[in-house]
Every structure is written in structure tokens, then in C-alpha cells.
Design an enzyme around this catalytic site. Structure first.
Site, PDB file in Angstrom:
ATOM      1  N   CYS A  84       0.801  -1.228   0.000  1.00 28.61           N
ATOM      2  CA  CYS A  84       0.000   0.000   0.000  1.00 28.61           C
ATOM      3  C   CYS A  84       0.832   1.275   0.000  1.00 28.61           C
ATOM      4  CB  CYS A  84      -0.936  -0.012   1.210  1.00 28.61           C
ATOM      5  SG  CYS A  84      -2.117  -1.381   1.209  1.00 28.61           S
ATOM      6  N   HIS A 139      -2.385   6.691   3.674  1.00 26.10           N
ATOM      7  CA  HIS A 139      -1.360   5.695   4.050  1.00 26.10           C
ATOM      8  C   HIS A 139       0.073   6.138   3.765  1.00 26.10           C
ATOM      9  CE1 HIS A 139      -1.063   1.091   4.909  1.00 26.10           C
ATOM     10  NE2 HIS A 139      -0.406   1.847   5.776  1.00 26.10           N
TER      11      HIS A 139
END
Length: 498
Positions: A84, A139
Site C-alpha cells: 500500500c 497511508h
């Protein structure tokens, strides 16, 4: 520090979503010249075959399939990494993780994020007169200066990391399942397998947590509402805009109906895929309504199979849509990557790349506008188990060939790690004849012997280039005090929706 306090005050005052146009749009005023609006949509964990235009048996992406018929579809497009944080860092910097410092995921307790000396796409475009917004999964650091509002985005609405990194009241569909957040009294039980039973997943609007835990079932609807609101207000301002949407789909937990509660027998994955497709359709419709002729929309995937550098780990669906500029119903076979978004968008926006660093992406605007099919000659991917060492860059795509020096070693969903195999002589596959990477070339064969020296040379060249580059180092320090919490006096940090 006075400027920092002022920015925090202004951004904080705008968290309602109503004041942010006054804060930024009007202070800067209108820009001259017709620069295109940019919309980038990144779908998390969406496989190449999930797109109906790529795989005829798929019937769940009607809006995206229509976009493919009205624009350009890419069949050899790749995520920059199979995890991610690194994939998102590469999108926003145009640089591999071994350059930008983001080599693995940031945690709920992470102090740092994308290194502050890295320049984001939003920062470049804001300097060029754009108003910028990020909606969805970030993120890349949530603490202090790593928050999106301090990385070039005038407006932010979303979750700070993956939505399986915190409990919710309705946990969604996953295997194995994680329990719901504690109801409010008594100690929570320990549940292993990377379940966050003590921390509720937060939803931010700018610097404020507006809901904790977030309601996953309404999250797509809220993303669509905020995206359309931003497009409307930015269009009315007369300034070009950048909208970056980081979707939670198709990352687990899936918020769709569980199969035993679904009278139509639709699987949670198909329900989530259709919800994601509908969300993208709403954004495209708003673009068409407000600024169709001057808005470039780029849709792509993040990393379909986590932590693997086989094709299924990083080959992603990708579409480009810009009526009158990007040719309609065209399939491009150019070898391209999420890394290319940064330099391509900068070129389309008539902005300038930062001059003190090297980039791994290329300007693909000639491909997008139908004037070329020239993509990368070489692409690199870090080993799935890499922790940032230079030698971990051991997967090389060279034209139709792909070479592995390391296979396996990826961390599974339950925290276990499979066996890693290192290959002194790499496995080499001919993707033109064997896209499933089922049978490597024979090491003693003429074809293998012809490709091997080229693979070794491009690896040596990239190692030398990175060694001579302005390379960043991410701070992966962890501290429980930086965990996002709207109300520390409530179990799992609960707060009501505003």
C-alpha cells in the site's frame, strides 16, 4: 513556527467542507491560461481481470467499461509496488521506494511518513496554480507534517491508512473475520491475526477526526459526495484542479452484503466491485457535467495481489479519459506504470519537475494523446519481502522478458512468511508467450543466454543511478502516542459523526 500554526488554524477551520473554498480558492485568485483539470482514481487491490473491458466474463464494471470505450485502455500497465504505502508514494513522487524512502507500509503507530524532502504531485501543481484535494485512503503518514494537508492538498477527506487497520462496528466481510469494536464498556478481548480490536478506524476531514469508528457501509457514498462537491466548487472558482481519489475498494474488509444475507446470491466481492464502479461513474458524470472538455481522468489500480512481484501482484487495470484529446475506444500495449502519472500530469499541467532528483516515471502524454506507443524499455519491482536494501530490487521487466532473482518470501495475511528462494541465475519468462509465468526459459538455451547479459546490465545501471541520486530515508519509528484518537476516554476512541 508561526506559519505552521496559521496553516493548522486555517485548515482546521475548514474541516466542515464548507469553508475550504473560501480558505484557498479565493485567497489565491484565478489563474490565467487553460490548464487541464486532473482527476486520478486509484483502486486498491483491484485485479487486472476485474475490469470487464479486460476480461469479457466480468460483468460488474459497466461504468468503467463505458469509460474504456470512450477513452484509452492499457493492457500492460503496472503498479510501482505490491504494497500500500510504497505504491502510493511512487504515484505521488514518480520515484521508486528505494529513492523516495517508502519501502514498506506505515503502521497505526508510525511517527513518520513520506519523507518531507520528497516533493509530491500536489505540491508541484499547487505551485502551478491548481487547487488540490485528496479523498480516500492516504497511508503515507498521519502524524504532524505527514498529514495530506501538509503535503500539498488543500482539502482532505478519508481514512489515514488501510481500512483493515482499525475496528468498526460492522466489520465487513473478510477471511478470517475480525470482530467488531468493543461496544463501550469493559475490556476488549485479544484477537490476533492483525485485528485491531482496541482502536477504531478514524475518518478525517482535513485535520479533524469526524467519525470513529467509520461506517464502512456508507463510506463509498460519502467519498462520491465529497468528490462531486469539490469538482463543483473548484470549477466555479475558475481555477484548474487536481483531485486524487484513493479508494478502499477492493481491499478487505469488504463492506458489501455477506453472502448468507444476500437474497440475490451476489458475492461480497462482486457487490464491492459494483459499488466501486458506481462511485467512479458518479465522479465521471460530474466531470462531464462541469468540465468535460478540459478534464483528464486517469483510473488505475494500486496492487492487486499484495507483496508479490509475479504479474498478478502488479499488473493493474488502467484507463485514460479526456474527450476530444485522448482518442476513444483505443487499446494501448505500451509498457507503462503508476510511476508515470507524476511526470505525465506535470507535463500536461505545464509545470516543471523538481530538478534535484532522478525519476523512474516517464512522460506518457504522447501515448495518451494517441501519437505514440512507446512506453518503458525497462521496469523494476522490489522483492516482495524487501525492507529497503538496494539489492532487493531484483525483478526486472525488459521488453517482453521478465527476470526474477528472488521469488517468495512474502508476508501472508495471517502474519506468516513463506519460503524465499534466491536465484543466482535468474528465472526469465517470455511474457509474450507465457503471461502466466508458468514455464521459465531454459537456462542453457540460446534465448536465455541472449537475454541474461541485458538483464545484468540494466540492473547494474539502476544500482549505479540510485547510488548517485538524491535518495530519501523514511522514518519508520513507532510510538503509541501518535495513534489517531478523537476521544481517549472512550473504548476504542469513539466519537459521533458530525
Amino acid at each position: 513556527m508561526g506559519w505552521l500554526f496559521l496553516k493548522v488554524l486555517l485548515v482546521g477551520a475548514s474541516f466542515s467542507g464548507l469553508l475550504y473554498p473560501l480558505m484557498d480558492f479565493c485567497l489565491r485568485g484565478k489563474t490565467t491560461g487553460q490548464k487541464p483539470n486532473i482527476v486520478i482514481i486509484l483502486a486498491d487491490d483491484m485485479g487486472w481481470g476485474d475490469l470487464g473491458a479486460n476480461w469479457a466474463e466480468t460483468m460488474d464494471t459497466a461504468n468503467l467499461d463505458k469509460m474504456a470505450s470512450e477513452g484509452m485502455r492499457f493492457v500492460d500497465f503496472h503498479a510501482a509496488a505490491s504494497t500500500c504505502s510504497p505504491s502510493r508514494a511512487s504515484l505521488l513522487t514518480g520515484r521508486l521506494g528505494l529513492r523516495n524512502g517508502v519501502t514498506h507500509n506505515f503502521a497505526v503507530t508510525s511517527v513518520g511518513g513520506l519523507p518531507l524532502n520528497e516533493t509530491t504531485l500536489a505540491e508541484v501543481l499547487r505551485q502551478a496554480g491548481y487547487v488540490t484535494a485528496m479523498i480516500g485512503k492516504w497511508h503515507l503518514g498521519h502524524h504532524g507534517s505527514y498529514h495530506p494537508n501538509f503535503r500539498g492538498f488543500d482539502y482532505y477527506f478519508g481514512i489515514p491508512y488501510s481500512h483493515d487497520m482499525g475496528c468498526t462496528d460492522a466489520p465487513g466481510f473478510n477471511h478470517p473475520p475480525c470482530p467488531a469494536c468493543p461496544p463501550g464498556r469493559g475490556p476488549s478481548s485479544s484477537f490476533g491475526r492483525d485485528c485491531y480490536t482496541d482502536l477504531a478506524l478514524p475518518l478525517y476531514e482535513n485535520l479533524h477526526i469526524v467519525e470513529q469508528p467509520v461506517n464502512l457501509s456508507s463510506l463509498a457514498q460519502r467519498y462520491a459526495e465529497k468528490a462531486t462537491q469539490f469538482i463543483q466548487q473548484a470549477s466555479a472558482s475558475g481555477r484548474p484542479f487536481l483531485l486524487y481519489v484513493g479508494l478502499a475498494h477492493m481491499h478487505v474488509p469488504l463492506a458489501g452484503t455477506r453472502p448468507w444475507a444476500n437474497p440475490w446470491g451476489q458475492s461480497p466481492y462482486r457487490a464491492g466491485l459494483r459499488e466501486m464502479d458506481s462511485l467512479v461513474g458518479r465522479i465521471k458524470d460530474e466531470v462531464n457535467h462541469m468540465a468535460k472538455e478540459n478534464t483528464f481522468l486517469w483510473f488505475t489500480g494500486g496492487s492487486p495481489a499484495k507483496q508479490t512481484t509475479w504479474e498478478g501482484g502488479h499488473r493493474v487495470p488502467a484507463l485514460a479519459y479526456w474527450p476530444g484529446r485522448v482518442p476513444a475506444n483505443v487499446t494501448s500495449t505500451a509498457l507503462l506504470s503508476v510511476l508515470d502519472i507524476f511526470p505525465t500530469v506535470v507535463a500536461l499541467a505545464q509545470a516543471s519537475l523538481p530538478q534535484d532528483r532522478h525519476f523512474d516515471g516517464l512522460d506518457a502524454s504522447e501515448v495518451l494523446l494517441g501519437r505514440s506507443q512507446m512506453g518503458h524499455e525497462v521496469l523494476f519491482h522490489p522483492n516482495s519481502g524487501a525492507a529497503g536494501e538496494l539489492g532487493a530490487l531484483q525483478t526486472v521487466r525488459l521488453g517482453r522478458y521478465k527476470a526474477f532473482y528472488v521469488t517468495g518470501g512474502a508476508r501472508a495475511c495471517d502474519g506468516s512468511t513463506g519460503p524465499e528462494q534466491q536465484h543466482r541465475l535468474p528465472l526469465i519468462f517470455d511474457l509474450q508467450d507465457d503471461v502466466a509465468e508458468g514455464v521459465p526459459l531454459q537456462r542453457g538455451g540460446a534465448e536465455y543466454q541472449a537475454v541474461l547479459p541485458k538483464v545484468r546490465k540494466v540492473l547494474a545501471d539502476i544500482f549505479q543511478d540510485i547510488a548517485n541520486d538524491n535518495v530519501s530515508r523514511a522514518d519508520y519509528t513507532q510510538d503509541p502516542s501518535v495513534i489517531p484518537c478523537c476521544n481517549p476516554y472512550q473504548v476504542a476512541c469513539r466519537c459521533q459523526t458530525e
